[in-house]
Each structure stands twice: as structure tokens, then as C-alpha cells.
Design a protein around this motif. Structure first.
Motif, PDB file in Angstrom:
ATOM      1  N   VAL A   1      -0.221  16.915  -5.083  1.00 34.10           N
ATOM      2  CA  VAL A   1      -1.199  17.525  -5.877  1.00 34.10           C
ATOM      3  C   VAL A   1      -2.326  16.582  -6.024  1.00 34.10           C
ATOM      4  N   TYR A   2      -3.396  17.016  -5.865  1.00 29.25           N
ATOM      5  CA  TYR A   2      -4.562  16.133  -6.075  1.00 29.25           C
ATOM      6  C   TYR A   2      -5.614  16.829  -6.994  1.00 29.25           C
ATOM      7  N   PRO A   3      -6.527  16.155  -7.612  1.00 28.07           N
ATOM      8  CA  PRO A   3      -7.646  17.098  -8.483  1.00 28.07           C
ATOM      9  C   PRO A   3      -8.327  17.861  -7.250  1.00 28.07           C
ATOM     10  N   GLY A   4      -8.760  18.834  -7.860  1.00 31.15           N
ATOM     11  CA  GLY A   4      -9.709  19.790  -6.656  1.00 31.15           C
ATOM     12  C   GLY A   4     -10.642  18.927  -5.981  1.00 31.15           C
ATOM     13  N   LEU A   5     -10.611  19.209  -4.546  1.00 30.94           N
ATOM     14  CA  LEU A   5     -11.259  18.626  -3.837  1.00 30.94           C
ATOM     15  C   LEU A   5     -12.699  19.036  -3.629  1.00 30.94           C
ATOM     16  N   ILE A   6     -13.898  18.132  -3.693  1.00 32.31           N
ATOM     17  CA  ILE A   6     -15.233  18.552  -3.827  1.00 32.31           C
ATOM     18  C   ILE A   6     -15.850  18.078  -2.493  1.00 32.31           C
ATOM     19  N   ASP A   7     -16.373  18.932  -1.807  1.00 33.73           N
ATOM     20  CA  ASP A   7     -17.345  18.714  -0.917  1.00 33.73           C
ATOM     21  C   ASP A   7     -18.783  18.398  -1.272  1.00 33.73           C
ATOM     22  N   SER A   8     -19.190  17.159  -1.093  1.00 30.44           N
ATOM     23  CA  SER A   8     -20.442  16.751  -1.891  1.00 30.44           C
ATOM     24  C   SER A   8     -21.500  16.858  -0.913  1.00 30.44           C
TER      25      SER A   8
ATOM     26  N   TRP B   1     -10.669  23.117  -0.421  1.00 31.07           N
ATOM     27  CA  TRP B   1     -12.061  22.719  -1.421  1.00 31.07           C
ATOM     28  C   TRP B   1     -11.727  23.576  -2.667  1.00 31.07           C
ATOM     29  N   THR B   2     -12.393  23.007  -3.655  1.00 28.65           N
ATOM     30  CA  THR B   2     -12.661  23.857  -4.809  1.00 28.65           C
ATOM     31  C   THR B   2     -13.988  23.739  -5.291  1.00 28.65           C
ATOM     32  N   GLY B   3     -14.727  22.764  -5.015  1.00 31.03           N
ATOM     33  CA  GLY B   3     -16.180  22.372  -5.331  1.00 31.03           C
ATOM     34  C   GLY B   3     -16.989  22.249  -4.082  1.00 31.03           C
ATOM     35  N   PHE B   4     -18.390  22.686  -4.366  1.00 36.56           N
ATOM     36  CA  PHE B   4     -19.166  22.603  -3.012  1.00 36.56           C
ATOM     37  C   PHE B   4     -20.509  22.357  -3.397  1.00 36.56           C
TER      38      PHE B   4
END
Length: 572
Positions: free
Chosen positions: A97-104, A258-261
């Protein structure tokens, strides 16, 4: 920027309805004396291997979510208090389990259009690409213009760009334009060139180039701003098609974890489509939007940022592009390329960028600028420095503007120090390095590879390095980004001569690149980027643990659960 500031970012001031004593107990593992008290959560994840990216509580077994936020992070015993009532309890069975992955850094509509249009990504030879284009053209006889994207010649046995003659041989009766994967070049057939009026005597625009053959005729390759000759000719997608592409792009992303973009270059029209999708419940993940340099950026400076209090859809950033790409020799360098007599292409001067930068600084707008070559990075730093020295802090809406340079692929040592001195964020995409290793030595020569893809150098000097994928330029898979940063090898385990393995990062740093450091780059480190009580509940779950398994097994891991804002967006 001090790294420890982020690593200790706790949930101070974020807690609602909990006393300090309760919060400390819930963040610090078990609370068996309270297990009998039912405080039902919306969702409880148990039996996981949880990496919180929170220095004060780095590992856990279980988390609980209510009202879109984490309300418990600790051991399985302590989670029993929340696994009651109507709580959705999910036993992870030891998954990671990881914090929501963010594609920066990516381009969301391009991701979606890649899914529905002629996709040439992953093709391994010119012959294979031509066969794919012919098959597509034959299957779509009603399309008046064949348009595709995704080819890249770096691993082709033919070892050259495609030509108009190649395309003429398979589709002679309709215009064809095929954009290179990096988006900084395209190849057109003769009908497309004729429709655009491109000849051997056509003028090269500033920041662009029309490649010519030995006879002085166009080869079909248009580099960077020369692609604008095709503007208005290639059939534009409808608004509904674009909106659908954005939706498809977000759906693909959450399926990968991915959870953020962070959308690098947009328009107000696209932003309105995202708002509509969000209102319809069809925007699958968070978007931090950047307006493209021009009319959209001028409007953003005039009207100000639109910051979503839930951090789901925000626009407060401007994207500019200083140079081109390395593969198509558009990246701007101080010294000429090793394999061609050119220094690349610069789109703007320092003087042309500076007024926008000054306006953004006064309006509290973030700026991110594409720069790949060492000269482009230097010139962007020059422009940033002029603006930062021109506008005193008393005239700024935000004292800490967190300006960024996107890619920062080749940087001279003294300019690395300028990044640190000016507090500029190097926003980097690890997958570029493992793709470019197949041709960067030819383009630059071995000596300049020492200045390339300097993740380790930047981190050691105290920089925050957010990690992205630049999809659809690259595949856009978080597993690749994590692996590339740690291995500094391609997916087959190959690393080229002089590729400086000492510049790789640790697994812990790679995870931060895709979580808390990405959140920091968007001013969201207090609400996103780590698993802490009070933060928004974004979670990425994989069936294998990237932090412990052999590197060559990372690509065989699978995304099994993606949670955004407390809602399950993907489950396998």
C-alpha cells in the motif's frame, strides 16, 4: 527547499473532530483499549504492507477512511474499532500500500486520444510502423486524413527517421501525418506537405525546422514549431471527442495506480470539460492544471487561480516550452550536437519570457517551463532570476512561488547550483533516461552524459524532485517510473556506456518522487502525498512490494486497488 520539511509534514491543523491525544493514538499503531468502541469508517483496509511516507509513522498494517480522509493509520488490532457498522472492510492479504501515486507531468487529453486513435507506441521498426499505418488506413477508408502518434526510431534497425516517400508508398491517396512520441516532430507524406504548401524553399519558423534531403526537398520531417504548417489542416477533434479523451485518459491512469495528475499545458476550454466531467463523476483522478503560455496564461494571470478546496481540480500554473526534444535534435545546447551541426532550437528569448513571469509572480501563479538542453535550462534560469529579482516579496501574492523546470535533462554543474539558489524545482521523468540511453551518447557524446538526468545530484544538494511520466510521450506507467529512477537501466536491464549508475536514487526516494514530492510541487503536501490522519484518502495498492522485491520483478506487479478521495476508482 529543505527535504526534512516535507518528510515531517504531519497532519497539524488538518484534524477535524479529534483531540490531539486521540490523533496520536490513532497514528501510532494500536489502541486495544478502545477496540470495543464502534466508530464506523466508510472503508477499512487491513493486512496490508503500508508505506506511509510519513517519517513519524513510516509503516502500518491498516488504514481507515471516512468522509474522504484518513482517520486511522496503524496496526490491524487498532483498526477493529473502525471495522464496524456499514464500513467496507477490505482484507489486502499482505499487498503493498502506497500513498496515492502522483504523475507530476503529463498531457491528459493526449493520453486519451492515444487510446482511441492510431497508436504507434511500442513499434520496434520502420517496417512495422508502416504496416500498422497501412492496416489502419485500410480499415478506415472514410477518414480523409490519417493522423497518428507514438513512433520513435531509437530502437529501429533502420536507425533513421521515416520519410514522406515511406508514407507515400503505403498511403498515396490521402494526407498522412504521424507525430513522434515526444510530440516535438512529425513526419508527413507528400499530399500533406502539398496541402500545407511546404516546399524546399519554405521558411523555417523560429524554434522549428523543415528537414531537407540532399536535393533540397522536404524529407517529410517537421521539427517543433515547423509542425504549425499543418495547423488548421489536420481535422480537429470535436468538443465531445476531446471530453471523452480526457475521461478515457483518467480511467486508464487509475487502472495503473495513478491518483493524481499534473497536466502540463492546457486551455480554459479543456479545463471546463474537466469541470463538467468532475460534476458528472467521470473525472477518475485529481488534476492540477497548467494553462499554456499565450492567451490562456494571460487570462489566468488576469483572473487568478481557481483552487479547489478538495484538491480535486485546480488551475494555478502556467506551462511554457523553451526548446525541443533530444531525439529530434530540437533540445537547445550550448555546444553543437555530436552527430549533426546544430545546437537545437530555442523557442523564446529571456526577454520574451520575462513579462509573463513578472505578471505570474505578482498574481501568485506558478510557472513551469519545458527545458531539455543545457542552454535551454540556463536561459530559463536566467529569465526566472530576472523576474524574481524584479518583483519584491511585498508585491507577491505568494512568497514561495515554487517555479519549476520540466525535464531538466541536461544541466551544467554551475546551473545545478542555480536551481538550488533560486529555489527552482527540477520536475523530472525517469523514463526519459532509460529511453534516451539508446541514442543520447550519439547525440551528445560521452562527456555531456555526465550532466544528464541528474536526479541523485539534485537530491543530494537539497532539491525536491517530483517524478512524472510525460505520457503520452512515454507509456505513463508508474512501475516504469519507479524502476527507472532506481535501476537507471532500460526494462531489459541494459545500461549504456557512461550512463553513470551512481546517479540512480534509492527506492525510498523514488517513492517520494511519485508521492510527497509531487504533492509539494503542486502546493498540496499538507493534504496529499502521504498516508496520515487528516489527509485526503488517496491510496495505490499493488500485489507485489516495490520496496523489497528484485528490481526485475517490478514490471510484473499489478495495480489491484486505486482509491481517490476515499472512493474506489479501480479494483482488480
Amino acid at each position: 527547499m529543505i527535504k526534512n520539511l516535507l518528510l515531517t509534514a504531519a497532519s497539524i491543523g488538518l484534524l477535524v473532530g479529534c483531540s490531539k491525544i486521540e490523533t496520536e493514538g490513532e497514528n501510532n499503531a494500536s489502541a486495544p483499549d478502545m477496540a470495543a468502541v464502534c466508530t464506523p469508517a466508510d472503508m477499512v483496509l487491513t493486512n496490508g504492507v503500508v508505506y506511509t511516507v510519513n517519517e513519524n509513522n513510516p509503516n502500518a498494517e491498516a488504514i481507515a477512511i471516512k468522509d474522504s480522509k484518513f482517520i486511522y493509520v496503524g496496526d490491524n488490532d487498532g483498526s477493529a474499532r473502525y471495522a464496524c457498522g456499514d464500513a467496507n472492510v477490505i482484507d489486502l492479504g499482505g499487498q503493498a500500500v502506497y500513498p496515492g501515486l502522483i504523475d507530476s507531468h503529463g498531457h491528459i487529453s493526449g493520453v486519451g486520444f492515444r487510446e482511441v486513435n492510431l497508436n504507434l507506441q511500442g513499434i520496434e521498426s520502420l517496417a512495422e510502423m508502416l504496416a500498422a499505418v497501412k492496416a489502419y488506413a485500410d480499415a478506415n477508408p472514410d477518414q480523409t486524413w490519417i493522423n497518428g502518434r507514438g513512433w520513435i526510431e531509437k530502437v529501429w534497425p533502420e536507425a533513421r527517421f521515416p520519410s514522406r516517400q515511406d508514407l507515400d508508398a503505403i498511403v498515396p491517396d490521402r494526407p498522412v501525418t504521424l507525430r513522434r512520441a515526444d510530440g516535438h516532430a512529425l513526419v508527413a507524406n507528400t499530399m500533406a506537405l502539398e496541402a500545407a504548401g511546404v516546399t524546399g524553399t519554405s521558411e523555417n519558423p523560429v524554434g522549428g525546422h523543415i528537414n531537407l534531403d540532399e536535393n533540397g526537398d522536404p524529407t517529410g520531417m517537421l521539427i517543433d514549431t515547423a509542425m504549425r504548417y499543418m495547423s488548421g489542416l489536420i481535422p480537429a477533434p470535436t468538443r465531445e471527442q476531446t471530453k471523452n479523451a480526457i475521461q478515457k485518459g483518467t480511467e486508464r491512469n487509475v487502472s495503473l495506480g495513478w491518483t493524481g495528475f499534473q497536466n502540463a499545458g492546457s486551455s480554459y476550454e479543456a479545463f471546463e470539460m474537466m469541470k463538467e466531467l468532475h460534476a458528472e463523476g467521470k473525472l477518475a483522478h485529481r488534476v492540477y492544471d497548467a494553462m499554456g503560455f499565450g492567451d490562456s496564461s494571460a487570462r489566468l494571470i488576469a483572473e487568478g487561480a481557481q483552487i479547489d478546496p478538495t484538491d480535486y481540480l485546480t488551475v494555478r500554473d502556467i506551462k511554457a516550452v523553451m526548446d525541443g526534444a533530444l531525439g529530434s535534435r530540437g533540445a537547445a545546447f550550448i555546444e553543437p550536437y555530436a552527430d549533426e551541426d546544430t545546437v537545437g532550437l530555442m523557442r523564446y528569448t529571456v526577454d520574451q519570457l520575462t513579462p509573463m513571469l513578472i505578471g505570474a509572480l505578482k498574481a501568485g501563479i506558478q510557472v513551469e517551463t519545458h527545458a531539455i538542453g543545457d542552454d535551454a535550462n540556463r536561459k530559463v534560469l536566467d529569465a526566472y532570476e530576472v523576474a524574481l529579482n524584479t518583483v519584491p516579496k511585498s508585491e507577491r501574492v505568494v512568497n514561495d512561488p515554487r517555479w519549476r523546470i520540466e525535464h531538466a535533462q541536461n544541466v551544467q554543474p554551475n546551473d545545478v547550483d542555480r536551481f538550488i539558489d533560486l529555489d527552482i524545482i527540477p520536475s523530472m521523468q525517469a523514463s526519459h533516461a532509460i529511453g534516451d540511453l539508446h541514442f543520447a551518447g550519439d547525440r551528445l557524446g560521452q562527456e555531456r552524459l555526465a550532466n544528464a538526468y541528474l536526479w541523485r545530484t539534485f537530491i543530494d544538494k537539497g532539491a525536491i524532485v517530483p517524478g512524472g511520466s510525460d505520457q503520452p510521450v512515454e507509456i505513463g506507467d508508474p512501475r516504469i517510473e519507479f524502476y527507472a529512477a532506481v535501476a537507471r537501466k532500460d526494462l531489459n536491464g541494459f545500461s549504456g556506456e557512461g550512463w553513470h549508475p551512481e546517479l540512480a536514487v534509492t527506492r525510498e526516494e523514488s517513492l517520494k518522487m511519485l508521492t510527497i514530492w509531487g504533492a509539494y510541487a503542486a502546493f498540496q503536501e499538507n493534504t496529499l502525498g502521504s498516508i496520515e490522519v487528516g489527509k485526503w484518502a488517496d491510496v495505490s495498492v499493488f500485489d507485489k512490494d516495490w520496496m523489497t522485491i528484485p528490481l526485475d520483478e517490478i514490471m510484473s506487479s499489478e495495480s489491484t486497488l486505486t482509491i481517490v478521495h476515499g472512493d474506489i476508482k479501480h479494483q482488480k
